[in-house]
Design a protein around this motif. Sequence first.
Motif, PDB file in Angstrom:
ATOM      1  N   ILE A  78       0.842  -1.203   0.000  1.00 57.06           N
ATOM      2  CA  ILE A  78       0.000   0.000   0.000  1.00 57.06           C
ATOM      3  C   ILE A  78       0.875   1.250   0.000  1.00 57.06           C
ATOM      4  O   ILE A  78       0.613   2.218  -0.723  1.00 57.06           O
ATOM      5  CB  ILE A  78      -0.943  -0.004   1.215  1.00 57.06           C
ATOM      6  CG1 ILE A  78      -1.917  -1.170   1.138  1.00 57.06           C
ATOM      7  CG2 ILE A  78      -1.717   1.316   1.308  1.00 57.06           C
ATOM      8  CD1 ILE A  78      -2.722  -1.380   2.413  1.00 57.06           C
ATOM      9  N   VAL A  79       1.925   1.220   0.813  1.00 56.98           N
ATOM     10  CA  VAL A  79       2.851   2.358   0.883  1.00 56.98           C
ATOM     11  C   VAL A  79       3.419   2.663  -0.499  1.00 56.98           C
ATOM     12  O   VAL A  79       3.445   3.824  -0.950  1.00 56.98           O
ATOM     13  CB  VAL A  79       3.982   2.054   1.888  1.00 56.98           C
ATOM     14  CG1 VAL A  79       5.154   3.027   1.709  1.00 56.98           C
ATOM     15  CG2 VAL A  79       3.454   2.136   3.316  1.00 56.98           C
ATOM     16  N   GLU A  80       3.873   1.634  -1.202  1.00 59.06           N
ATOM     17  CA  GLU A  80       4.495   1.839  -2.506  1.00 59.06           C
ATOM     18  C   GLU A  80       3.464   2.228  -3.566  1.00 59.06           C
ATOM     19  O   GLU A  80       3.727   3.090  -4.410  1.00 59.06           O
ATOM     20  CB  GLU A  80       5.256   0.580  -2.912  1.00 59.06           C
ATOM     21  CG  GLU A  80       6.434   0.294  -1.973  1.00 59.06           C
ATOM     22  CD  GLU A  80       7.200  -0.955  -2.338  1.00 59.06           C
ATOM     23  OE1 GLU A  80       6.563  -1.897  -2.876  1.00 59.06           O
ATOM     24  OE2 GLU A  80       8.413  -1.008  -2.080  1.00 59.06           O
ATOM     25  N   ARG A  81       2.282   1.624  -3.487  1.00 56.81           N
ATOM     26  CA  ARG A  81       1.259   1.897  -4.499  1.00 56.81           C
ATOM     27  C   ARG A  81       0.696   3.302  -4.364  1.00 56.81           C
ATOM     28  O   ARG A  81       0.364   3.955  -5.358  1.00 56.81           O
ATOM     29  CB  ARG A  81       0.137   0.856  -4.367  1.00 56.81           C
ATOM     30  CG  ARG A  81      -0.889   0.891  -5.496  1.00 56.81           C
ATOM     31  CD  ARG A  81      -1.979  -0.164  -5.276  1.00 56.81           C
ATOM     32  NE  ARG A  81      -1.437  -1.411  -4.761  1.00 56.81           N
ATOM     33  CZ  ARG A  81      -1.842  -1.993  -3.647  1.00 56.81           C
ATOM     34  NH1 ARG A  81      -2.794  -1.432  -2.906  1.00 56.81           N
ATOM     35  NH2 ARG A  81      -1.310  -3.130  -3.254  1.00 56.81           N
ATOM     36  N   HIS A  82       0.570   3.793  -3.118  1.00 56.14           N
ATOM     37  CA  HIS A  82      -0.083   5.085  -2.880  1.00 56.14           C
ATOM     38  C   HIS A  82       0.892   6.185  -2.453  1.00 56.14           C
ATOM     39  O   HIS A  82       0.449   7.259  -2.043  1.00 56.14           O
ATOM     40  CB  HIS A  82      -1.170   4.919  -1.813  1.00 56.14           C
ATOM     41  CG  HIS A  82      -2.300   4.025  -2.233  1.00 56.14           C
ATOM     42  ND1 HIS A  82      -3.366   4.471  -2.980  1.00 56.14           N
ATOM     43  CD2 HIS A  82      -2.510   2.697  -2.023  1.00 56.14           C
ATOM     44  CE1 HIS A  82      -4.202   3.469  -3.204  1.00 56.14           C
ATOM     45  NE2 HIS A  82      -3.702   2.373  -2.631  1.00 56.14           N
ATOM     46  N   ALA A  83       2.199   5.935  -2.568  1.00 58.72           N
ATOM     47  CA  ALA A  83       3.230   6.926  -2.228  1.00 58.72           C
ATOM     48  C   ALA A  83       3.031   7.473  -0.817  1.00 58.72           C
ATOM     49  O   ALA A  83       3.079   8.676  -0.570  1.00 58.72           O
ATOM     50  CB  ALA A  83       3.238   8.063  -3.245  1.00 58.72           C
ATOM     51  N   ILE A  84       2.816   6.557   0.133  1.00 59.61           N
ATOM     52  CA  ILE A  84       2.578   6.933   1.528  1.00 59.61           C
ATOM     53  C   ILE A  84       3.879   7.420   2.170  1.00 59.61           C
ATOM     54  O   ILE A  84       4.933   6.807   2.006  1.00 59.61           O
ATOM     55  CB  ILE A  84       2.018   5.736   2.316  1.00 59.61           C
ATOM     56  CG1 ILE A  84       0.671   5.270   1.730  1.00 59.61           C
ATOM     57  CG2 ILE A  84       1.894   6.070   3.800  1.00 59.61           C
ATOM     58  CD1 ILE A  84      -0.441   6.290   1.816  1.00 59.61           C
ATOM     59  N   ALA A  85       3.801   8.512   2.918  1.00 62.35           N
ATOM     60  CA  ALA A  85       4.968   9.046   3.612  1.00 62.35           C
ATOM     61  C   ALA A  85       4.977   8.719   5.103  1.00 62.35           C
ATOM     62  O   ALA A  85       6.032   8.717   5.732  1.00 62.35           O
ATOM     63  CB  ALA A  85       5.041  10.558   3.435  1.00 62.35           C
ATOM     64  N   LEU A  86       3.794   8.439   5.677  1.00 63.06           N
ATOM     65  CA  LEU A  86       3.697   8.197   7.118  1.00 63.06           C
ATOM     66  C   LEU A  86       2.662   7.114   7.380  1.00 63.06           C
ATOM     67  O   LEU A  86       1.531   7.193   6.886  1.00 63.06           O
ATOM     68  CB  LEU A  86       3.299   9.484   7.846  1.00 63.06           C
ATOM     69  CG  LEU A  86       3.068   9.402   9.361  1.00 63.06           C
ATOM     70  CD1 LEU A  86       4.300   8.900  10.089  1.00 63.06           C
ATOM     71  CD2 LEU A  86       2.635  10.755   9.902  1.00 63.06           C
ATOM     72  N   VAL A  87       3.058   6.095   8.152  1.00 68.70           N
ATOM     73  CA  VAL A  87       2.187   4.960   8.476  1.00 68.70           C
ATOM     74  C   VAL A  87       1.904   4.986   9.978  1.00 68.70           C
ATOM     75  O   VAL A  87       2.826   5.058  10.795  1.00 68.70           O
ATOM     76  CB  VAL A  87       2.853   3.622   8.100  1.00 68.70           C
ATOM     77  CG1 VAL A  87       1.936   2.448   8.451  1.00 68.70           C
ATOM     78  CG2 VAL A  87       3.220   3.603   6.624  1.00 68.70           C
ATOM     79  N   ILE A  88       0.620   4.904  10.345  1.00 70.21           N
ATOM     80  CA  ILE A  88       0.201   4.945  11.748  1.00 70.21           C
ATOM     81  C   ILE A  88      -0.490   3.634  12.118  1.00 70.21           C
ATOM     82  O   ILE A  88      -1.662   3.414  11.788  1.00 70.21           O
ATOM     83  CB  ILE A  88      -0.757   6.126  12.012  1.00 70.21           C
ATOM     84  CG1 ILE A  88      -0.144   7.447  11.571  1.00 70.21           C
ATOM     85  CG2 ILE A  88      -1.149   6.162  13.497  1.00 70.21           C
ATOM     86  CD1 ILE A  88       1.080   7.865  12.354  1.00 70.21           C
ATOM     87  N   PRO A  89       0.188   2.712  12.800  1.00 71.86           N
ATOM     88  CA  PRO A  89      -0.486   1.524  13.339  1.00 71.86           C
ATOM     89  C   PRO A  89      -1.385   1.936  14.516  1.00 71.86           C
ATOM     90  O   PRO A  89      -1.090   2.911  15.216  1.00 71.86           O
ATOM     91  CB  PRO A  89       0.660   0.637  13.817  1.00 71.86           C
ATOM     92  CG  PRO A  89       1.915   1.240  13.253  1.00 71.86           C
ATOM     93  CD  PRO A  89       1.635   2.693  13.079  1.00 71.86           C
ATOM     94  N   THR A  90      -2.442   1.178  14.763  1.00 70.59           N
ATOM     95  CA  THR A  90      -3.374   1.563  15.828  1.00 70.59           C
ATOM     96  C   THR A  90      -3.704   0.449  16.808  1.00 70.59           C
ATOM     97  O   THR A  90      -4.345   0.723  17.825  1.00 70.59           O
ATOM     98  CB  THR A  90      -4.702   2.072  15.230  1.00 70.59           C
ATOM     99  OG1 THR A  90      -5.352   1.002  14.533  1.00 70.59           O
ATOM    100  CG2 THR A  90      -4.483   3.250  14.288  1.00 70.59           C
ATOM    101  N   ILE A  91      -3.315  -0.804  16.520  1.00 72.19           N
ATOM    102  CA  ILE A  91      -3.642  -1.884  17.451  1.00 72.19           C
ATOM    103  C   ILE A  91      -2.385  -2.683  17.786  1.00 72.19           C
ATOM    104  O   ILE A  91      -1.436  -2.754  16.996  1.00 72.19           O
ATOM    105  CB  ILE A  91      -4.747  -2.821  16.914  1.00 72.19           C
ATOM    106  CG1 ILE A  91      -4.313  -3.507  15.625  1.00 72.19           C
ATOM    107  CG2 ILE A  91      -6.043  -2.057  16.709  1.00 72.19           C
ATOM    108  CD1 ILE A  91      -5.292  -4.572  15.136  1.00 72.19           C
TER     109      ILE A  91
END
Length: 328
Positions: A78-91
């Motif tokens: 998902i990061v690579e496909r959507h050019a994500i700069a910041l990932v926030i885990p929640t659980i």
Amino acid sequence: MSNDLPSKSSLRLLICSAGRRVGLLECFRQAAANLELDLHVVACDLNPADSAACAVADQAVVVPRCDDPSYAQAVLDIVERHAIALVIPTIDPELLPLARAADAFAAAGASIHVSSAPVIEIVRDKQRTTAVLGGAGVPVPRTLGRADLAANPGGLDWPVFAKPSGGSASRGLMTFDRIEDIPTTFDEPMIFQDRLEGPEFTVNIFVDRGGVLRCVIPHRRIQVRAGEVEKGVTTRRADLREIAEGIVAALPGLRGAACFQVIDDGRRGPRVIEINARFGGGYPLADHAGARFAAWVIEDALGLPSTANDEWRDGVRMLRYDCAVFSG
């Protein structure tokens, strides 16, 4: 294929296991607006169609269960496909696989908001947590495993409190009055502790990228549902700040937003019962009181000057209520 470093005027954010975390998502939207950033939020979940946060995100993506061996790679895709700069885990269950893949996320140009894998391994095991913290002088309840308690029933005061060593969200909590009442086996590893009685606090903390504790904001848990605070009030206490300092010293790989639970027992004083190395469910209260962790996480991710501080408002009360999100 790695995406380029994020623009300082825009941010593409991924919230993992988004579920009901609409409040957290909105905190990030407000933080981005205050930083004059154009924010695009992608949310992922096992069932995005049933997730309120996915419904209010800009995009929603399905992922496997976080205990699936392919989970970290699915998030990286998902990061690579959507050019994500910041990932926030929640659980909690997703923290370790994502922490172990932190180098892969960095190579893809993304900052993942997670502490070091050794820290996650400790805090995901409540027996190890009490051993590490207790050894560092942090006040914790006396804790025994099933075999140790059977060998030494007088090692704890009765009745005793029992919970899964790897549990979360108040799952599997039990109280036993006598050693004879405790089953010989359980479906998962359990720990046993002195039963504490007194007001309970969540203490939200923020540790910057250099490992410096920048903010400690406790709130008293007035009412709780499924392990998450429904009603709470911020409460400034020097003793809880001192405990937070001890936790950060004992866990030098702790980074970003985290929280720990304390019961202020009438006889024993405050005791740490749990650590969550992530945004807590009650974080929106801290944010509203002025502890803007979401903004500080963004600043860290983009290499901006940090505005982290401890100047939050005491006595701010949160009263949650059910709300609906509609789709279709």
